[in-house]
Design a protein around this motif. Structure first.
Motif, PDB file in Angstrom:
ATOM      1  N   SER A 134      -2.250   1.847  -7.613  1.00  0.00           N
ATOM      2  CA  SER A 134      -2.707   0.481  -7.344  1.00  0.00           C
ATOM      3  C   SER A 134      -1.924  -0.669  -8.179  1.00  0.00           C
ATOM      4  O   SER A 134      -1.684  -1.752  -7.582  1.00  0.00           O
ATOM      5  CB  SER A 134      -4.232   0.147  -7.992  1.00  0.00           C
ATOM      6  OG  SER A 134      -5.135   0.734  -6.961  1.00  0.00           O
ATOM      7  N   VAL A 163       2.062   1.588   0.961  1.00  0.00           N
ATOM      8  CA  VAL A 163       0.480   1.435   1.268  1.00  0.00           C
ATOM      9  C   VAL A 163      -0.158   2.796   1.947  1.00  0.00           C
ATOM     10  O   VAL A 163      -1.243   3.221   1.407  1.00  0.00           O
ATOM     11  CB  VAL A 163       0.251   0.344   2.309  1.00  0.00           C
ATOM     12  CG1 VAL A 163      -1.070   0.086   2.946  1.00  0.00           C
ATOM     13  CG2 VAL A 163       0.843  -0.983   1.620  1.00  0.00           C
ATOM     14  N   LEU A 164       0.594   3.350   2.669  1.00  0.00           N
ATOM     15  CA  LEU A 164       0.264   4.675   3.587  1.00  0.00           C
ATOM     16  C   LEU A 164      -0.035   5.749   2.184  1.00  0.00           C
ATOM     17  O   LEU A 164      -1.025   6.633   2.292  1.00  0.00           O
ATOM     18  CB  LEU A 164       1.205   5.046   4.429  1.00  0.00           C
ATOM     19  CG  LEU A 164       1.285   4.263   5.575  1.00  0.00           C
ATOM     20  CD1 LEU A 164       2.382   4.924   6.667  1.00  0.00           C
ATOM     21  CD2 LEU A 164      -0.172   4.302   6.367  1.00  0.00           C
ATOM     22  N   HIS A 166      -0.725   5.155  -1.015  1.00  0.00           N
ATOM     23  CA  HIS A 166      -1.813   4.582  -1.648  1.00  0.00           C
ATOM     24  C   HIS A 166      -3.218   5.150  -1.104  1.00  0.00           C
ATOM     25  O   HIS A 166      -4.252   5.730  -1.510  1.00  0.00           O
ATOM     26  CB  HIS A 166      -2.036   3.090  -2.096  1.00  0.00           C
ATOM     27  CG  HIS A 166      -3.078   2.757  -2.749  1.00  0.00           C
ATOM     28  ND1 HIS A 166      -3.082   3.152  -4.202  1.00  0.00           N
ATOM     29  CD2 HIS A 166      -4.042   2.023  -2.478  1.00  0.00           C
ATOM     30  CE1 HIS A 166      -4.079   2.595  -4.540  1.00  0.00           C
ATOM     31  NE2 HIS A 166      -4.791   1.841  -3.605  1.00  0.00           N
ATOM     32  N   ILE A 167      -3.106   4.812   0.327  1.00  0.00           N
ATOM     33  CA  ILE A 167      -4.412   5.203   1.050  1.00  0.00           C
ATOM     34  C   ILE A 167      -4.504   6.752   1.050  1.00  0.00           C
ATOM     35  O   ILE A 167      -5.738   7.255   1.126  1.00  0.00           O
ATOM     36  CB  ILE A 167      -4.158   4.539   2.581  1.00  0.00           C
ATOM     37  CG1 ILE A 167      -4.353   2.973   2.425  1.00  0.00           C
ATOM     38  CG2 ILE A 167      -5.130   5.261   3.398  1.00  0.00           C
ATOM     39  CD1 ILE A 167      -3.905   2.484   3.780  1.00  0.00           C
ATOM     40  N   THR A 168      -3.459   7.525   0.972  1.00  0.00           N
ATOM     41  CA  THR A 168      -3.553   8.980   1.009  1.00  0.00           C
ATOM     42  C   THR A 168      -4.113   9.362  -0.141  1.00  0.00           C
ATOM     43  O   THR A 168      -5.189  10.289  -0.247  1.00  0.00           O
ATOM     44  CB  THR A 168      -2.328   9.645   1.463  1.00  0.00           C
ATOM     45  OG1 THR A 168      -1.580   9.054   2.532  1.00  0.00           O
ATOM     46  CG2 THR A 168      -2.097  11.019   1.319  1.00  0.00           C
ATOM     47  N   ILE A 170      -6.292   7.580  -2.074  1.00  0.00           N
ATOM     48  CA  ILE A 170      -7.761   7.171  -2.097  1.00  0.00           C
ATOM     49  C   ILE A 170      -8.345   8.129  -1.027  1.00  0.00           C
ATOM     50  O   ILE A 170      -9.623   8.702  -1.586  1.00  0.00           O
ATOM     51  CB  ILE A 170      -7.848   5.787  -1.512  1.00  0.00           C
ATOM     52  CG1 ILE A 170      -7.343   4.681  -2.443  1.00  0.00           C
ATOM     53  CG2 ILE A 170      -9.395   5.480  -1.034  1.00  0.00           C
ATOM     54  CD1 ILE A 170      -7.322   3.331  -1.788  1.00  0.00           C
ATOM     55  N   LEU A 171      -7.996   8.450   0.136  1.00  0.00           N
ATOM     56  CA  LEU A 171      -8.674   9.639   0.976  1.00  0.00           C
ATOM     57  C   LEU A 171      -8.868  10.875   0.296  1.00  0.00           C
ATOM     58  O   LEU A 171      -9.710  11.669   0.507  1.00  0.00           O
ATOM     59  CB  LEU A 171      -7.749   9.684   2.249  1.00  0.00           C
ATOM     60  CG  LEU A 171      -8.056   8.518   3.191  1.00  0.00           C
ATOM     61  CD1 LEU A 171      -7.285   8.549   4.371  1.00  0.00           C
ATOM     62  CD2 LEU A 171      -9.386   7.990   3.399  1.00  0.00           C
TER      63      LEU A 171
END
Length: 192
Positions: A134, A163-164, A166-168, A170-171
């Motif tokens: 983040s 961004v991708l 970071h989303i990975t 989180i998931l």
């Protein structure tokens, strides 16, 4: 003249005698000790990096723009978060996989250490990695105004990949927490 009570030590049950192969296998956990000591050295390197960044910020504070100061502060926060991650891995990993630290009752015992196990450690590490990601993403977003110019340190594709990723993260953390919750509820049902 006061007499202090002599602390009583709880007698531990005698350790079971292990055969040669189980003793070797169980003793192999000590092979991780150099790894944890190496992480302590890495933390010292991060201290040097933090002091270098802090010195740079302090020395050039008058010459820096608000955005540059914000970027320097975010770099300091990033170093602190990585250092916190190192502490979790060193202390939690050693306690979980090598040997007990026997910190019970010590005034500086970390609150989270009392209930740490491999699952808790994984979730804490995932959350720390998300925090670090983040900060890196925030730094990228702050510099996003420079996209397309010579001053940009990254491209639009680079921002998209950050961004991708970071989303990975989180998931992945959600997945780890969900699997941990499923295994906890399964163990509770099995215990009943």
């Amino acid at each position: 003249m006061s007499v202090e009570p002599v602390p009583t030590t709880e007698a531990r049950p005698p350790s079971p005698r292990l055969g040669m192969l189980p003793m070797i296998i169980f003793g192999s956990r000590w092979l991780q000790l150099p790894l944890y000591l190496g992480l302590i050295v890495a933390q010292c390197v991060y201290i040097v990096l933090f002091l270098k960044e802090l010195w740079h910020l302090s020395w050039h504070a008058i010459d820096l723009t608000e955005q540059q100061i914000m970027m320097s502060v975010l770099a300091l926060i990033d170093v602190v978060m990585i250092s916190n991650l190192l502490v979790m891995v060193i202390v939690g990993g050693y306690e979980t996989f090598v040997s007990r630290l026997e910190l019970e009752g010590h005034p500086d015992e970390p609150e989270w250490l009392g209930h740490v196990n491999a699952s808790v450690l994984k979730i804490k590490l995932a959350m720390a990695i998300i925090g670090i990601s983040s900060i890196a993403l925030l730094r990228t977003f702050i510099e996003a105004g420079n996209l397309g110019s010579n001053r940009a340190g990254f491209t639009e594709t680079g921002v998209m990949w950050q961004v991708l990723i970071h989303i990975t993260f989180i998931l992945s953390a959600i997945g780890i927490a969900y699997v941990d919750k499923l295994s906890d509820s399964g163990m509770r049902k099995h215990a009943e």
